[in-house]
Design a protein around this motif. Structure first.
Motif, PDB file in Angstrom:
ATOM      1  N   SER A  21      -5.862   6.933   5.009  1.00 34.42           N
ATOM      2  CA  SER A  21      -6.168   6.434   6.349  1.00 34.42           C
ATOM      3  C   SER A  21      -7.176   7.365   6.997  1.00 34.42           C
ATOM      4  CB  SER A  21      -4.900   6.349   7.206  1.00 34.42           C
ATOM      5  OG  SER A  21      -4.493   7.641   7.622  1.00 34.42           O
ATOM      6  N   LYS A  22      -7.748   6.926   8.118  1.00 31.70           N
ATOM      7  CA  LYS A  22      -8.718   7.737   8.848  1.00 31.70           C
ATOM      8  C   LYS A  22      -8.062   9.001   9.401  1.00 31.70           C
ATOM      9  CE  LYS A  22     -11.716   3.909  10.225  1.00 31.70           C
ATOM     10  NZ  LYS A  22     -12.296   3.147  11.369  1.00 31.70           N
ATOM     11  N   GLU A  23      -6.801   8.886   9.812  1.00 29.05           N
ATOM     12  CA  GLU A  23      -6.100  10.026  10.387  1.00 29.05           C
ATOM     13  C   GLU A  23      -5.610  10.995   9.313  1.00 29.05           C
ATOM     14  OE1 GLU A  23      -6.079  10.606  13.555  1.00 29.05           O
ATOM     15  OE2 GLU A  23      -7.093   8.706  13.966  1.00 29.05           O
ATOM     16  N   GLY A  24      -5.429  10.512   8.079  1.00 31.94           N
ATOM     17  CA  GLY A  24      -5.032  11.384   6.981  1.00 31.94           C
ATOM     18  C   GLY A  24      -3.542  11.601   6.827  1.00 31.94           C
ATOM     19  N   ASP A  25      -2.723  11.098   7.765  1.00 26.63           N
ATOM     20  CA  ASP A  25      -1.269  11.305   7.704  1.00 26.63           C
ATOM     21  C   ASP A  25      -0.633  10.190   6.885  1.00 26.63           C
ATOM     22  OD1 ASP A  25       1.313  12.071   8.083  1.00 26.63           O
ATOM     23  OD2 ASP A  25       1.458  11.307  10.135  1.00 26.63           O
ATOM     24  N   VAL A  26      -0.594  10.359   5.543  1.00 27.97           N
ATOM     25  CA  VAL A  26      -0.130   9.281   4.657  1.00 27.97           C
ATOM     26  C   VAL A  26       1.106   9.667   3.851  1.00 27.97           C
ATOM     27  CG1 VAL A  26      -2.372   8.150   4.442  1.00 27.97           C
ATOM     28  CG2 VAL A  26      -1.784  10.042   2.916  1.00 27.97           C
ATOM     29  N   ALA A  27       1.650  10.847   4.056  1.00 30.51           N
ATOM     30  CA  ALA A  27       2.827  11.292   3.294  1.00 30.51           C
ATOM     31  C   ALA A  27       4.033  10.412   3.626  1.00 30.51           C
ATOM     32  CB  ALA A  27       3.130  12.748   3.623  1.00 30.51           C
ATOM     33  N   ALA A  28       4.860  10.148   2.626  1.00 22.06           N
ATOM     34  CA  ALA A  28       6.117   9.402   2.776  1.00 22.06           C
ATOM     35  C   ALA A  28       5.918   7.971   3.244  1.00 22.06           C
ATOM     36  CB  ALA A  28       7.056  10.139   3.729  1.00 22.06           C
ATOM     37  N   THR A  29       4.785   7.386   2.859  1.00 23.66           N
ATOM     38  CA  THR A  29       4.581   5.958   3.105  1.00 23.66           C
ATOM     39  C   THR A  29       5.367   5.173   2.044  1.00 23.66           C
ATOM     40  OG1 THR A  29       2.376   6.334   4.014  1.00 23.66           O
ATOM     41  CG2 THR A  29       2.860   4.109   3.230  1.00 23.66           C
ATOM     42  N   THR A  30       6.068   4.145   2.466  1.00 21.51           N
ATOM     43  CA  THR A  30       6.908   3.375   1.540  1.00 21.51           C
ATOM     44  C   THR A  30       6.075   2.333   0.787  1.00 21.51           C
ATOM     45  OG1 THR A  30       8.841   3.636   2.960  1.00 21.51           O
ATOM     46  CG2 THR A  30       8.902   1.848   1.351  1.00 21.51           C
ATOM     47  N   VAL A  31       6.238   2.307  -0.543  1.00 17.10           N
ATOM     48  CA  VAL A  31       5.604   1.291  -1.388  1.00 17.10           C
ATOM     49  C   VAL A  31       6.737   0.522  -2.063  1.00 17.10           C
ATOM     50  CG1 VAL A  31       4.026   0.840  -3.297  1.00 17.10           C
ATOM     51  CG2 VAL A  31       3.623   2.799  -1.777  1.00 17.10           C
ATOM     52  N   GLN A  32       6.890  -0.755  -1.725  1.00 13.11           N
ATOM     53  CA  GLN A  32       8.013  -1.556  -2.216  1.00 13.11           C
ATOM     54  C   GLN A  32       7.509  -2.762  -3.003  1.00 13.11           C
ATOM     55  OE1 GLN A  32      10.439  -3.181   0.877  1.00 13.11           O
ATOM     56  NE2 GLN A  32      12.019  -3.924  -0.525  1.00 13.11           N
ATOM     57  N   ASN A  33       8.055  -2.944  -4.199  1.00 12.75           N
ATOM     58  CA  ASN A  33       7.795  -4.149  -4.986  1.00 12.75           C
ATOM     59  C   ASN A  33       8.931  -5.118  -4.682  1.00 12.75           C
ATOM     60  OD1 ASN A  33       7.493  -6.158  -6.921  1.00 12.75           O
ATOM     61  ND2 ASN A  33       6.789  -4.734  -8.508  1.00 12.75           N
ATOM     62  N   ILE A  34       8.674  -6.071  -3.798  1.00 13.96           N
ATOM     63  CA  ILE A  34       9.761  -6.957  -3.362  1.00 13.96           C
ATOM     64  C   ILE A  34      10.100  -7.986  -4.439  1.00 13.96           C
ATOM     65  CG2 ILE A  34       9.217  -6.665  -0.925  1.00 13.96           C
ATOM     66  CD1 ILE A  34       7.840  -9.372  -0.966  1.00 13.96           C
ATOM     67  N   SER A  35       9.244  -8.096  -5.452  1.00 10.76           N
ATOM     68  CA  SER A  35       9.536  -9.035  -6.544  1.00 10.76           C
ATOM     69  C   SER A  35      10.559  -8.464  -7.514  1.00 10.76           C
ATOM     70  CB  SER A  35       8.250  -9.381  -7.301  1.00 10.76           C
ATOM     71  OG  SER A  35       7.289  -9.955  -6.434  1.00 10.76           O
ATOM     72  N   THR A  36      10.615  -7.134  -7.636  1.00 13.62           N
ATOM     73  CA  THR A  36      11.559  -6.492  -8.570  1.00 13.62           C
ATOM     74  C   THR A  36      12.595  -5.651  -7.848  1.00 13.62           C
ATOM     75  OG1 THR A  36      10.110  -4.565  -8.819  1.00 13.62           O
ATOM     76  CG2 THR A  36       9.772  -6.401 -10.348  1.00 13.62           C
TER      77      THR A  36
END
Length: 247
Positions: A21-36
Motif C-alpha cells: 500500500s502507499k502507507e506501507g503498513d501491510v503486516a498481518a493482513t488476512t488472506v483467506q481462500n473462501i473456496s477451501t
C-alpha cells in the motif's frame, strides 16, 4: 508423471504473493481462500503463501484497507508472484445537520438568538497605548545604540563614532519606505498594472521603486486617496516606459 504434475500446476499450486500500500503498513493482513476455507496472514513486509486452485476466490482484508476480492485465474497460477495493492479504508459518516440553539440559518435572525461573550482586547479594555504598533527590530537596535546609563553613556558615543547609529537610521528609513510601497502595491491587482499601464508583471516592483524615490510620491501616499495615488503612478509609468523603451 511429468504430464500429471504439469497439469496440476495449471489448476492448483501454493500461491505466493505480496500485499502493498502507499502507507506501507501491510503486516498481518488476512488472506483467506473462501473456496477451501483456508487462511493466512502476511508477514511484516506483506508477503504470504496460500494454496489456491483455479477459480478459487481470495479475500484480502485488514481494518485499515478496503477489502479486495480476487478470483484465481490460469494467469495468476502461472505468475511467479501475485502482487496486490490495497486501498486505504475511509470511514464515511452519514450527513448530519446540527442546529444548536434552534438556529434558522438566517444570520439576521440568528444573531439575536446566539449569546456570545464580549471580545476582550487591549482596545476594548481601554488600556493605554492599545493602538501603538510594536517597534521593529531596526528601531529596537537604534534605541539600544543611542541610549545608555551612567554619568557618561558610552553606547551613543561609540556607535556615533563607528557610524552604526547613522547606518541604523538609514535602515529604518529604508524599511519604512519599503513597507509603505508594499502597502500601495497591495491596493491594486497586478493585472491592472499590466492592462492599464502596459507594465510587464516582472517590472511592477521596479516601477514602484521608480515612484518611491520621488519625494512627491510619499506626500501623495500619505493622503490615502487611492484614486490620486493611482493617477500619480499612471503619470510616472509613462516616463518609466520611455526610459526603459517599453513603448
Amino acid at each position: 508423471m511429468s504430464t500429471s504434475l504439469g497439469a496440476q500446476s495449471l489448476f492448483s499450486k501454493k500461491l505466493e504473493g505480496r500485499v502493498y500500500s502507499k502507507e506501507g503498513d501491510v503486516a498481518a493482513t488476512t488472506v483467506q481462500n473462501i473456496s477451501t476455507n483456508r487462511a493466512t496472514i502476511t508477514d511484516i513486509d506483506g508477503f504470504f503463501q496460500i494454496v489456491a486452485n483455479l477459480s478459487d476466490t481470495l479475500i484480502i482484508s485488514a481494518v485499515q484497507f478496503k477489502e479486495q476480492e480476487i478470483v484465481v485465474t490460469r494467469e495468476i497460477l502461472q505468475q511467479r508472484m501475485l502482487h496486490v495493492q490495497m486501498e486505504d479504508a475511509l470511514t464515511e459518516l452519514d450527513e448530519v445537520v446540527v442546529t444548536p440553539y434552534n438556529l434558522t440559518g438566517d444570520i439576521t435572525k440568528d444573531i439575536n438568538i446566539v449569546k456570545t461573550d464580549a471580545v476582550v482586547t487591549s482596545s476594548t479594555l481601554g488600556l493605554p497605548n492599545a493602538y501603538v504598533l510594536p517597534i521593529t527590530k531596526a528601531e529596537r537596535e537604534l534605541f539600544e545604540a543611542t541610549s545608555g546609563g551612567g554619568l557618561i553613556p558610552l553606547n551613543p558615543i561609540l556607535n556615533g563614532i563607528s557610524g552604526r547609529t547613522k547606518m541604523l537610521k538609514k535602515r529604518i528609513a529604508r524599511n519604512n519606505l519599503y513597507s509603505r510601497t508594499e502597502r500601495v502595491k497591495a491596493f491594486y491587482p497586478d493585472s491592472l498594472f499590466q492592462s492599464d499601464l502596459k507594465i510587464p508583471e516582472e517590472k511592477i516592483d521596479d516601477l514602484l521603486y521608480f515612484c518611491e524615490v520621488d519625494p512627491e510620491f510619499q506626500t501623495i501616499v500619505d493622503t490615502h486617496d487611492r484614486l490620486k495615488i493611482w493617477e500619480y503612478i499612471r503619470r510616472k509609468s509613462i516616463a518609466y516606459r520611455e526610459n526603459n523603451e517599453l513603448d
